[in-house]
Design a protein around this motif. Structure first.
Motif, PDB file in Angstrom:
ATOM      1  N   ARG A   9      41.152  21.779  34.531  1.00  0.00           N
ATOM      2  CA  ARG A   9      41.572  20.380  34.408  1.00  0.00           C
ATOM      3  C   ARG A   9      41.323  19.585  35.686  1.00  0.00           C
ATOM      4  NH1 ARG A   9      46.012  23.545  35.202  1.00  0.00           N
ATOM      5  NH2 ARG A   9      47.300  23.017  37.008  1.00  0.00           N
ATOM      6  N   ASP A  10      41.122  20.284  36.815  1.00  0.00           N
ATOM      7  CA  ASP A  10      40.744  19.635  38.059  1.00  0.00           C
ATOM      8  C   ASP A  10      39.848  20.604  38.826  1.00  0.00           C
ATOM      9  OD1 ASP A  10      42.501  21.500  39.398  1.00  0.00           O
ATOM     10  OD2 ASP A  10      44.170  20.133  39.040  1.00  0.00           O
ATOM     11  N   ALA A  11      39.317  20.144  39.952  1.00  0.00           N
ATOM     12  CA  ALA A  11      38.342  20.967  40.669  1.00  0.00           C
ATOM     13  C   ALA A  11      38.969  22.239  41.208  1.00  0.00           C
ATOM     14  CB  ALA A  11      37.721  20.155  41.803  1.00  0.00           C
ATOM     15  N   GLN A  12      40.204  22.156  41.685  1.00  0.00           N
ATOM     16  CA  GLN A  12      40.845  23.363  42.206  1.00  0.00           C
ATOM     17  C   GLN A  12      41.057  24.389  41.096  1.00  0.00           C
ATOM     18  OE1 GLN A  12      45.178  23.667  43.143  1.00  0.00           O
ATOM     19  NE2 GLN A  12      44.467  23.921  45.250  1.00  0.00           N
ATOM     20  N   THR A  13      41.533  23.940  39.942  1.00  0.00           N
ATOM     21  CA  THR A  13      41.758  24.853  38.825  1.00  0.00           C
ATOM     22  C   THR A  13      40.451  25.495  38.381  1.00  0.00           C
ATOM     23  OG1 THR A  13      43.606  23.475  38.102  1.00  0.00           O
ATOM     24  CG2 THR A  13      42.737  25.050  36.513  1.00  0.00           C
ATOM     25  N   ALA A  14      39.367  24.714  38.344  1.00  0.00           N
ATOM     26  CA  ALA A  14      38.062  25.264  37.968  1.00  0.00           C
ATOM     27  C   ALA A  14      37.591  26.288  38.995  1.00  0.00           C
ATOM     28  CB  ALA A  14      37.047  24.136  37.843  1.00  0.00           C
ATOM     29  N   ARG A  15      37.744  25.954  40.265  1.00  0.00           N
ATOM     30  CA  ARG A  15      37.326  26.888  41.319  1.00  0.00           C
ATOM     31  C   ARG A  15      38.147  28.167  41.286  1.00  0.00           C
ATOM     32  NH1 ARG A  15      39.785  27.633  45.931  1.00  0.00           N
ATOM     33  NH2 ARG A  15      40.834  25.604  45.908  1.00  0.00           N
ATOM     34  N   VAL A  16      39.450  28.031  41.134  1.00  0.00           N
ATOM     35  CA  VAL A  16      40.330  29.206  41.125  1.00  0.00           C
ATOM     36  C   VAL A  16      40.044  30.082  39.910  1.00  0.00           C
ATOM     37  CG1 VAL A  16      42.742  29.918  40.874  1.00  0.00           C
ATOM     38  CG2 VAL A  16      42.115  28.165  42.551  1.00  0.00           C
ATOM     39  N   ALA A  17      39.740  29.485  38.769  1.00  0.00           N
ATOM     40  CA  ALA A  17      39.382  30.292  37.595  1.00  0.00           C
ATOM     41  C   ALA A  17      38.170  31.160  37.907  1.00  0.00           C
ATOM     42  CB  ALA A  17      39.096  29.392  36.400  1.00  0.00           C
ATOM     43  N   GLY A  18      37.184  30.587  38.593  1.00  0.00           N
ATOM     44  CA  GLY A  18      36.022  31.366  38.983  1.00  0.00           C
ATOM     45  C   GLY A  18      36.371  32.469  39.964  1.00  0.00           C
ATOM     46  N   GLU A  19      37.268  32.169  40.893  1.00  0.00           N
ATOM     47  CA  GLU A  19      37.688  33.194  41.852  1.00  0.00           C
ATOM     48  C   GLU A  19      38.382  34.349  41.134  1.00  0.00           C
ATOM     49  OE1 GLU A  19      40.113  31.117  44.646  1.00  0.00           O
ATOM     50  OE2 GLU A  19      38.431  30.060  45.587  1.00  0.00           O
ATOM     51  N   PHE A  20      39.201  34.017  40.162  1.00  0.00           N
ATOM     52  CA  PHE A  20      39.900  35.075  39.419  1.00  0.00           C
ATOM     53  C   PHE A  20      38.913  35.934  38.632  1.00  0.00           C
ATOM     54  CE2 PHE A  20      43.858  32.928  40.330  1.00  0.00           C
ATOM     55  CZ  PHE A  20      44.784  33.955  40.299  1.00  0.00           C
ATOM     56  N   TYR A  21      37.896  35.291  38.036  1.00  0.00           N
ATOM     57  CA  TYR A  21      36.952  36.122  37.288  1.00  0.00           C
ATOM     58  C   TYR A  21      36.098  36.967  38.229  1.00  0.00           C
ATOM     59  CZ  TYR A  21      34.397  37.998  33.455  1.00  0.00           C
ATOM     60  OH  TYR A  21      33.892  38.896  32.543  1.00  0.00           O
ATOM     61  N   ALA A  22      35.781  36.447  39.403  1.00  0.00           N
ATOM     62  CA  ALA A  22      35.071  37.272  40.387  1.00  0.00           C
ATOM     63  C   ALA A  22      35.913  38.483  40.763  1.00  0.00           C
ATOM     64  CB  ALA A  22      34.736  36.437  41.622  1.00  0.00           C
ATOM     65  N   ASN A  23      37.222  38.290  40.898  1.00  0.00           N
ATOM     66  CA  ASN A  23      38.110  39.428  41.150  1.00  0.00           C
ATOM     67  C   ASN A  23      38.103  40.392  39.970  1.00  0.00           C
ATOM     68  OD1 ASN A  23      39.472  37.252  43.091  1.00  0.00           O
ATOM     69  ND2 ASN A  23      40.005  39.281  43.794  1.00  0.00           N
ATOM     70  N   ALA A  24      38.065  39.834  38.755  1.00  0.00           N
ATOM     71  CA  ALA A  24      38.025  40.696  37.573  1.00  0.00           C
ATOM     72  C   ALA A  24      36.761  41.543  37.550  1.00  0.00           C
ATOM     73  CB  ALA A  24      38.110  39.840  36.311  1.00  0.00           C
ATOM     74  N   VAL A  25      35.643  40.983  38.009  1.00  0.00           N
ATOM     75  CA  VAL A  25      34.408  41.761  38.107  1.00  0.00           C
ATOM     76  C   VAL A  25      34.597  42.920  39.081  1.00  0.00           C
ATOM     77  CG1 VAL A  25      32.007  41.691  38.905  1.00  0.00           C
ATOM     78  CG2 VAL A  25      32.891  39.860  37.442  1.00  0.00           C
ATOM     79  N   ASN A  26      35.258  42.650  40.206  1.00  0.00           N
ATOM     80  CA  ASN A  26      35.538  43.721  41.167  1.00  0.00           C
ATOM     81  C   ASN A  26      36.427  44.799  40.547  1.00  0.00           C
ATOM     82  OD1 ASN A  26      34.063  42.399  43.139  1.00  0.00           O
ATOM     83  ND2 ASN A  26      35.851  41.360  43.990  1.00  0.00           N
ATOM     84  N   VAL A  27      37.397  44.371  39.746  1.00  0.00           N
ATOM     85  CA  VAL A  27      38.276  45.327  39.063  1.00  0.00           C
ATOM     86  C   VAL A  27      37.465  46.199  38.105  1.00  0.00           C
ATOM     87  CG1 VAL A  27      40.125  45.511  37.353  1.00  0.00           C
ATOM     88  CG2 VAL A  27      40.371  43.946  39.295  1.00  0.00           C
ATOM     89  N   MET A  28      36.597  45.578  37.307  1.00  0.00           N
ATOM     90  CA  MET A  28      35.757  46.344  36.388  1.00  0.00           C
ATOM     91  C   MET A  28      34.888  47.342  37.148  1.00  0.00           C
ATOM     92  SD  MET A  28      34.446  43.295  33.872  1.00  0.00           S
ATOM     93  CE  MET A  28      35.580  42.059  33.241  1.00  0.00           C
ATOM     94  N   ARG A  29      34.331  46.904  38.264  1.00  0.00           N
ATOM     95  CA  ARG A  29      33.489  47.791  39.057  1.00  0.00           C
ATOM     96  C   ARG A  29      34.286  49.005  39.520  1.00  0.00           C
ATOM     97  NH1 ARG A  29      31.896  44.362  42.267  1.00  0.00           N
ATOM     98  NH2 ARG A  29      29.759  44.026  41.539  1.00  0.00           N
ATOM     99  N   GLY A  30      35.493  48.763  40.033  1.00  0.00           N
ATOM    100  CA  GLY A  30      36.314  49.877  40.502  1.00  0.00           C
ATOM    101  C   GLY A  30      36.732  50.801  39.381  1.00  0.00           C
ATOM    102  N   ALA A  31      37.171  50.230  38.252  1.00  0.00           N
ATOM    103  CA  ALA A  31      37.635  51.056  37.136  1.00  0.00           C
ATOM    104  C   ALA A  31      36.489  51.880  36.556  1.00  0.00           C
ATOM    105  CB  ALA A  31      38.253  50.179  36.054  1.00  0.00           C
ATOM    106  N   GLU A  32      35.306  51.270  36.441  1.00  0.00           N
ATOM    107  CA  GLU A  32      34.154  51.998  35.901  1.00  0.00           C
ATOM    108  C   GLU A  32      33.645  53.053  36.879  1.00  0.00           C
ATOM    109  OE1 GLU A  32      32.094  51.481  32.804  1.00  0.00           O
ATOM    110  OE2 GLU A  32      34.132  50.912  32.231  1.00  0.00           O
ATOM    111  N   THR A  33      33.932  52.876  38.155  1.00  0.00           N
ATOM    112  CA  THR A  33      33.524  53.863  39.153  1.00  0.00           C
ATOM    113  C   THR A  33      34.338  55.137  39.033  1.00  0.00           C
ATOM    114  OG1 THR A  33      32.781  52.163  40.720  1.00  0.00           O
ATOM    115  CG2 THR A  33      33.341  54.322  41.648  1.00  0.00           C
ATOM    116  N   VAL A  34      35.647  55.009  38.811  1.00  0.00           N
ATOM    117  CA  VAL A  34      36.518  56.185  38.790  1.00  0.00           C
ATOM    118  C   VAL A  34      36.826  56.663  37.377  1.00  0.00           C
ATOM    119  CG1 VAL A  34      37.580  55.611  41.006  1.00  0.00           C
ATOM    120  CG2 VAL A  34      38.598  54.719  38.900  1.00  0.00           C
ATOM    121  N   SER A  35      36.563  55.797  36.367  1.00  0.00           N
ATOM    122  CA  SER A  35      36.931  56.155  34.994  1.00  0.00           C
ATOM    123  C   SER A  35      36.233  55.179  34.057  1.00  0.00           C
ATOM    124  CB  SER A  35      38.459  56.075  34.838  1.00  0.00           C
ATOM    125  OG  SER A  35      38.875  56.327  33.528  1.00  0.00           O
ATOM    126  N   ASP A  36      36.932  54.714  33.045  1.00  0.00           N
ATOM    127  CA  ASP A  36      36.458  53.659  32.151  1.00  0.00           C
ATOM    128  C   ASP A  36      37.417  52.486  32.235  1.00  0.00           C
ATOM    129  OD1 ASP A  36      34.252  55.098  31.040  1.00  0.00           O
ATOM    130  OD2 ASP A  36      35.666  56.233  29.815  1.00  0.00           O
TER     131      ASP A  36
END
Length: 684
Positions: free
Chosen positions: A365-392
């Motif tokens: 709804r504003d630039a900060q919210t849009a930016r933060v949503a992207g930051e959260f999904y980038a973190n989610a990518v890191n989470v997927m990478r870690g989880a797939e590294t040690v398990s599924d």
């Protein structure tokens, strides 16, 4: 009067919170919470009272202040388990926190307050680190937690945040006196300590320990996201950004189907690598898991199933198909899980769009919210990478995600948000924004909620005005000479990459040379027509490409002049250029109306104070024409008006706002005089 002194426990808590919130690997913006318990003096009895200070709802650890803490009485908090009505009514306990407030209570307590209150430790940290969530979202997270930490960190199965989770963690702490914290299945971590330093050290031991565990596992295997896909490698940076700028207006229009949104573009190496590999469609479809993630990124992203070398028209057509399917899927998701008491379905558009070879587009709804949503999904990518590294990677079930996304408490939190400002989620592009009318207009539009691109040929002036307005989430400067087509295209491209598109264009750039006809050279004529007549045409043409691609309508406003109507002496080139601009308004209103784009103009009289034009010599020449001192020129202009008032840059900015705020939504092709009443300039 006695001055307020910060309690030592509060000071330590804030310092700890800032350190934890400074690293996005530790916790995201507005994610996680910290607390401290200690004795203070009761202002009523003068005796001691045990209190807990905890980060309030919606606050951010990295920028936390004392005002952002909820302040609660421990004796009342510790009595709450006896009043607990049961798991099926646990949401009622949130209201009970209000009765535990000390004094005015500070910030509103968050849903995690019970976790901090019920755990028998002076200090508690609840965080969402990438490494911790990777273990929490691994298919065999419980086994991996024991393998990584032994008895020092205990596994707690997934449970929605709330009072019961606080009771569970408190029971784990009591049953494992040597433990330093827990991994919360599908969620994050919680750590505790007897001192602030010990609590922080324990939290970091869990985070860094999980990081080392994942790194060790990565050393012995292939890429967790699988092999690279042919044709999905990232484009070179320039081509990547050009492609992003071409796609963003279309994507922003699609993401704004239900509610207008601002866009943000991310092309970090981690995101591009994820999108270049074979497993990204499967993992993206699973969605994020941590509640802080999917509340901001939606249950799952929209993913373009085509590489970056796909012809642009084909990619756009496919994105439109995928968007229609996404909306159908989201509606089906809602209908699968909604009950009689569920809040109405919110917007069905994606918050995250992934495009292989180009990057990630996030919307809010504003630039900060849009930016933060992207930051959260980038973190989610890191989470997927870690989880797939040690398990599924195994996030929580869809039904649980729905329970949180459409939680009555989350709905109440959204309802408490302030009403949006009139120009919220709109992007303004203001030429000549570095001084005078442009500066005042940029500032006014930003104050009314718009994201502003301050465009000026003077880079320092543009940067100074953008800095006056605020952060990069509210204003960015661009350097542009409006007589140069390539510079205009580059400036609009920068605007699109900054905020996702453009909605409101103010053609304000101008200059003036005051000379009699016989002293006006062809070069004088050309420079004034080049900046105002030709320049405003070029800006309007390039902006119209974006406006049409967005499909969201929009506004183009010309800052013309009463001199486009009134014939005055020694003013042939300037007056003719302004008359040209005035007719451009009518022509473009007729042409762009079918796209929902409104085109209007503002006709000021002489704006002397704060004007770059008048300061650059125009004022001295006009004063000479009228036989007055240059310092008295503003007063002279005022006295020739019906209202006897001087026109200032802020008055012109107010007219721009009036035209674009929505109250004149059925008006196009209009010129508004802002001249304090000059009869010769009456439009008839």
């Amino acid at each position: 009067m006695a001055t307020h002194e910060t309690h030592p426990q509060v000071a330590a808590l804030i310092e700890r919170s800032h350190r934890l919130g400074a690293d996005p690997r530790t916790t995201n913006y507005a994610g996680g919470n910290t607390s401290a318990k200690g004795a203070a003096t009761d202002p009523v009895t003068g005796g001691p009272v045990d209190l807990m200070w905890v980060k309030g709802s919606g606050g951010d650890l990295g920028t936390l202040t004392e005002d952002g803490l909820a302040v609660l009485r421990l004796d009342r908090l510790r009595a709450l388990p006896d009043a607990y009505p049961g798991d099926d009514r646990e949401d009622e306990m949130v209201a009970a926190f209000d009765y535990c407030a000390h004094g005015k209570g500070g910030a509103a307590p968050s849903i995690d307050t019970a976790m901090h209150a019920l755990v028998d430790a002076a200090h508690v940290d609840h965080l969402h680190p990438d490494s911790g969530i990777a273990l929490a979202c691994a298919a065999d997270g419980e086994r991996l937690t024991a393998e990584c930490f032994g008895a020092r960190v205990v596994w707690v199965p997934w449970r929605r945040p709330g009072f019961r989770l606080g009771l569970d963690i408190a029971a784990v702490k009591d049953a494992h006196p040597d433990a330093i914290g827990v991994i919360l299945g599908g969620h994050g971590i919680t750590a505790w300590g007897a001192t602030s330093q010990e609590c922080e050290a324990n939290a970091m031991e869990i985070i860094r320990g999980a990081e080392r565990f994942i790194e060790s596992a990565a050393a012995g295997g292939g890429h967790p996201f699988g092999p690279e896909v042919d044709g999905h490698a990232p484009l070179p940076e320039r081509q990547r950004h050009d492609r992003a700028a071409a796609l963003l207006p279309v994507l922003r229009g699609l993401a704004s189907t239900d509610t207008p949104m601002i866009g943000h573009y991310t092309d970090t190496a981690e995101v591009l690598d994820f999108l270049a590999r074979a497993e990204h469609p499967r993992l993206a479809a699973l969605g994020t898991s941590c509640p802080d993630h999917f509340l901001r990124t939606k249950v799952r992203p929209m993913v373009l199933d085509a590489g970056p070398h796909t012809p642009l028209a084909e990619a756009v057509a496919r994105l439109r198909e995928l968007h229609a399917a996404y909306r159908d899927d989201y509606r089906a998701y809602y209908e699968r899980h909604a009950g009689p008491g569920s809040p109405p379905m919110r917007g069905a558009d994606p918050a995250i769009v992934l495009v292989p070879g180009v990057g990630m587009f996030s919307f809010g709804r504003d630039a900060q919210t849009a930016r933060v949503a992207g930051e959260f999904y980038a973190n989610a990518v890191n989470v997927m990478r870690g989880a797939e590294t040690v398990s599924d990677y195994a996030p929580i079930e869809e039904a649980e995600k729905f329970r949180i996304e459409y939680w009555a408490l989350e709905e109440a939190k959204l309802a408490r948000m302030p009403a949006p400002k009139p120009l919220a989620a709109r992007v303004a592009f203001v030429t000549g924004g570095g001084s005078g009318i442009g500066r005042a207009t940029a500032r006014r539009l930003a104050a009314e909620g718009a994201c502003v691109v301050v465009a000026d040929r003077d880079a320092e002036s543009a940067a100074a005005v953008a800095a006056e307005i605020g952060t990069a989430d509210t204003a960015v400067p661009v350097t542009v000479d409006v007589t140069d087509e390539a510079q205009i295209a580059a400036a609009l491209r920068a605007a699109v990459l900054a905020f996702g598109g453009v909605d409101l264009v103010v053609n304000n750039a101008g200059l003036s040379l005051s000379r009699p006809l016989l002293e006006t050279s062809a070069a004088d004529w050309d420079v004034q027509h080049g900046v105002m007549a030709r320049g405003s045409f070029l800006v309007a043409r390039e902006a119209a490409r974006v406006l049409i691609d967005q499909g969201m309508g929009g506004d183009i406003v010309y800052i013309s002049s009463k001199n486009g109507v009134v014939a005055g002496p020694d003013n042939i080139a300037y007056g003719a250029a302004k008359a040209d601009q005035a007719h451009q308004v009518r022509l473009l209103a007729a042409e762009l109306g079918g796209h929902g784009v409104r085109v209007n103009g503002v006709n000021p009289d002489g704006v002397v104070r704060g004007s770059g034009i008048f300061a650059g010599g125009w004022g001295a020449r006009r004063a000479a024409v009228y036989g007055v001192a240059e310092a008295d020129l503003g007063a002279f202009y005022a006295q020739r008006t019906l209202l006897k008032r001087e026109v200032l840059p802020e008055h012109v900015a107010a007219a721009v706002f009036a035209l674009t705020s929505g109250n004149l939504g059925h008006t196009t092709g209009l010129h508004i005089p802002v001249d304090a009443g000059v009869p010769a300039a009456f439009l008839r």
